[in-house]
Design an enzyme around this catalytic site. Structure first.
Site, PDB file in Angstrom:
ATOM      1  CE1 TYR A  54     -13.269   6.153   9.176  1.00 34.31           C
ATOM      2  CE2 TYR A  54     -15.544   6.823   9.399  1.00 34.31           C
ATOM      3  CZ  TYR A  54     -14.505   6.391   8.621  1.00 34.31           C
ATOM      4  OH  TYR A  54     -14.688   6.215   7.263  1.00 34.31           O
ATOM      5  CB  CYS A  62      -8.258  13.737   3.594  1.00 32.11           C
ATOM      6  SG  CYS A  62      -9.793  12.839   3.217  1.00 32.11           S
ATOM      7  CB  CYS A  83       2.403  -3.861  11.861  1.00 33.90           C
ATOM      8  SG  CYS A  83       0.864  -4.110  12.797  1.00 33.90           S
ATOM      9  CB  CYS A  97      -1.747 -10.776  13.016  1.00 36.30           C
ATOM     10  SG  CYS A  97      -2.488  -9.282  13.704  1.00 36.30           S
ATOM     11  CB  CYS A 106     -13.943  10.500   8.326  1.00 44.03           C
ATOM     12  SG  CYS A 106     -14.386  10.451   6.572  1.00 44.03           S
ATOM     13  CB  SER A 144     -14.447   5.309   2.403  1.00 40.60           C
ATOM     14  OG  SER A 144     -13.199   4.653   2.392  1.00 40.60           O
ATOM     15  CG  ASP A 179     -35.031  24.375  14.369  1.00 39.11           C
ATOM     16  OD1 ASP A 179     -34.062  25.039  14.787  1.00 39.11           O
ATOM     17  OD2 ASP A 179     -35.124  23.976  13.195  1.00 39.11           O
ATOM     18  NE  ARG A 233      -1.419  -0.810   6.133  1.00 35.61           N
ATOM     19  CZ  ARG A 233      -1.509  -2.107   6.424  1.00 35.61           C
ATOM     20  NH1 ARG A 233      -0.415  -2.781   6.726  1.00 35.61           N
ATOM     21  NH2 ARG A 233      -2.666  -2.722   6.386  1.00 35.61           N
ATOM     22  NE  ARG A 286      -3.530  -0.266   2.772  1.00 31.94           N
ATOM     23  CZ  ARG A 286      -4.826  -0.413   2.489  1.00 31.94           C
ATOM     24  NH1 ARG A 286      -5.275  -1.562   2.020  1.00 31.94           N
ATOM     25  NH2 ARG A 286      -5.667   0.580   2.658  1.00 31.94           N
TER      26      ARG A 286
END
Length: 646
Positions: free
Chosen positions: A112, A106, A355, A338, A110, A204, A616, A345, A99
């Site tokens: 998370y 970006c 990793c 694993c 997001c 995504s 509202d 990467r 990768r």
């Protein structure tokens, strides 16, 4: 060789290479592994092996042919090209998948993934140049990497991404070039990327609800992602992988909606367990486990079939019989993979990570810019791969040592309610956007999973849906702990024997017809009341908006009230009545369903949210608005008997 048979080398160059390599020993592991792989590749283009091929004479027996086949198989076993020693770790894992991050930047934020303000960016001079990326890619492919995935940040915001793909496509031995993207720029760039050689796409997408999309990613762009998915299908990518990070209290209610998309589309919807990253404020209570997700989907589709998977696959794949696509689960947290990891990467600034969760990195950029030779780079890479741990132990100690999350407790943040405040029905907005992207009819399956609702102009709103409809909140709860003996009406029902909050087990209760009616009153004051009465508010028709809000609130009650069961409502009605004597609006909400649990919470939530929505709409006119008399009027059905307020 069979006596009398003439040996005919299929590829003389390959045979010469083999003789030279086999006589050279294993002193130079890199040239040996690289050239043997080339030998076998070139041989494969001409015959099935690199062994000498003999031509039997006319009339030769089948036994002789069989013996010759056995000799060829033995040759392959003895002379098979070894995998690169530099890409094989101390546990025997062979790393054939690389990768490469093209950028740290970006165009989304997001929740998370990174904080709202973004993350500090590496100076451009410290990032890999295009030529450095290609140099490293060539080196890794020579050693046996046969799949490269371009990531970010968001890789499609890099200006030369198409050229990078085209250059990678020329590397001999590279079978797959993929990209993981948020989809914002995909529809515009995909035709060029496909022509350049892009062969695999991961997109995504964490929600099918536009308002929730904006809340999660803190940006607009839902329709662009939908258009990108449509374009990928149109250009023949199969499957188009859709990555969905599942987070409790935010989108676990959409599992069935996502799975339903695979009925008529060549999608591989991949549900990913929520994982910790710097800045995402990871909390184990937010993680929805693979088994919990699987149970939810199996309740809807019991015939779900497990599909075979490759040894190095990170996803557990399933298929609903008759559906065109499939669903998968990436169990990074609950069931790690694993032991078969084959991934390496390279970060945007040139660091090699063996990793994803490890802190250990080695800068290939620095060595490259210092003039290191290929052999020196390979020694550095081989040393890093050799240090790779058996598994990302620290992460699993953190996860497994933490108290298990009670799947019935939602960590819903009040802000989520704001993000989901309906301005129009979600299903209508969803369908409009899909149609706007010229998506085939099959894509509109999402509508069937998002429920339906309508309203009448004169302050009466009705929503009828099939009893099996999952609306916006299909039940995604794991089985709750047994609730024990039947409690009396004087005891709290949502606590266990130790006094902790717990969901009531209704699995053994009979299904009965349940009806509940609740009400609320909004005291507007004379000015706001007159504007509502004459429909002259600048924001629009306050009564209609409140009606829609009440309907939607009833459907998503289980998302808002943590220990409330999901109920498939068969009917919702919201009525609003103007009371000129008090300058007020009276709201009445009724809900009906057939099931093992009542719908009074749905009715109360509907009335309360309709009142809040009216507030509202009018708050710009007057802040002296009072919400009062939110109460249950009646309920019928259930073991505790009926209730009617005097």
């Amino acid at each position: 060789m069979t006596p009398g048979a003439s040996a005919r080398p299929v590829c003389s160059r390959s045979r010469l290479w083999a003789a030279a390599l086999l006589g050279s020993g294993f002193m130079a592991a890199q040239p040996l592994s690289r050239m043997l792989r080339r030998l076998l590749r070139s041989s494969a283009r001409s015959c099935s092996s690199g062994a000498p091929v003999t031509q039997p004479r006319p009339g030769e027996s089948a036994r002789a042919a069989s013996e010759e086949l056995s000799r060829r198989r033995q040759f392959l076993r003895e002379h098979a090209a070894p995998f690169s020693a530099f890409l094989t770790d101390s546990f025997g894992r062979q790393h054939s998948y690389l990768r490469i991050s093209l950028t740290e930047k970006c165009n989304l934020r997001c929740q998370y993934c990174m904080p709202e303000e973004g993350v500090p960016l590496t100076p451009k001079a410290n990032l890999l140049t295009t030529e450095e990326i290609l140099t490293l890619a060539r080196l890794f492919v020579k050693e046996g990497i046969d799949k490269i995935r371009l990531t970010g940040g968001e890789p499609l915001i890099r200006p030369d991404v198409v050229d990078i793909v085209a250059q990678l496509q020329r590397l001999e031995g590279l079978r797959t070039i993929g990209v993981t993207t948020n989809g914002i720029n995909l529809a515009r760039l995909l035709p060029q990327l496909q022509k350049a050689g892009l062969s695999a796409i991961n997109i995504s997408l964490d929600t099918l609800v536009p308002a929730k999309f904006e809340f999660i990613v803190r940006r607009k762009g839902f329709h662009k992602v939908m258009e990108g998915i449509h374009k990928a299908i149109e250009l023949g990518y199969n499957p188009v992988k859709v990555n969905c990070v599942v987070m409790r209290g935010l989108n676990e209610d959409e599992l069935l909606d996502f799975a339903a998309l695979t009925e008529g589309l060549p999608l591989d919807v991949r549900f990913i367990e929520y994982m910790p990253f710097d800045g995402n404020k990871w909390n184990f209570k937010k993680m929805v486990s693979y088994k919990e997700m699987l149970d939810t989907i199996r309740q809807q589709w019991p015939e779900l079939e497990k599909l075979p998977e490759e040894e190095s696959s990170t996803a557990k794949a399933f298929k609903i019989p008759g559906f065109q696509g499939q669903i998968s689960f990436i169990t990074s947290m609950s069931e790690h993979f694993c032991g078969t990891c084959n991934r390496l990467r390279i970060t945007a600034d040139g660091n090699l990570k063996v990793c994803l969760f490890g802190n250990s990195e080695v800068s290939l950029r620095d060595h490259l810019r210092a003039g290191a030779s290929e052999q020196e780079l390979l020694r550095i890479i081989g040393a890093a791969v050799g240090r790779k741990k058996r598994q990302h132990a620290e992460l699993f100690l953190m996860f497994h040592d933490s108290p298990p999350a009670n799947p019935s407790i939602s960590s819903w943040d009040p802000l989520h309610v704001q993000g989901l405040r309906p301005r129009m029905s979600f299903f209508s907005q969803m369908v409009t956007l899909w149609k706007g992207c010229r998506v085939p009819q099959a894509l509109l399956l999402a509508q069937q999973r998002l429920g339906s609702g309508g309203f009448q102009r004169h302050y009466t709103s009705r929503a009828d849906s099939d009893a099996n409809s999952k609306c916006l909140s299909p039940g995604s709860w794991a089985p709750a702990a047994p609730s024990g003996p039947q409690l009396t009406s004087e005891q709290l029902t949502h606590v266990d024997s130790e006094g902790r909050a717990a969901m009531v087990d209704v699995g053994r209760k009979p299904d009965t017809e349940r009806v509940a009616v609740a009400s609320a009153v909004v005291l507007l004051g004379p000015v706001a009341f007159k504007l509502v009465q004459q429909n002259q508010l600048k924001k629009g028709d306050a009564l209609v908006v409140a009606q829609l809000a009440g309907i939607q609130a009833a459907k998503v009650t289980s998302q808002l009230i943590p220990l409330c069961h999901h109920v498939a409502l068969s009917h919702v009605q919201v009525q609003l009545e103007l009371d000129s004597t008090r300058h007020a609006v009276r709201i009445q909400a009724s809900c009906r369903a057939r099931g093992p649990t009542g719908v009074e919470m749905e009715a109360l939530t509907s009335a309360a949210v309709a009142a809040l929505s009216l507030y509202d709409m009018c708050k710009a006119v007057s802040r002296d608005i009072v919400l009062e008399e939110i109460k249950l009027i009646s309920k019928t059905g259930g073991q505790r008997g009926d209730f009617h307020r005097a």
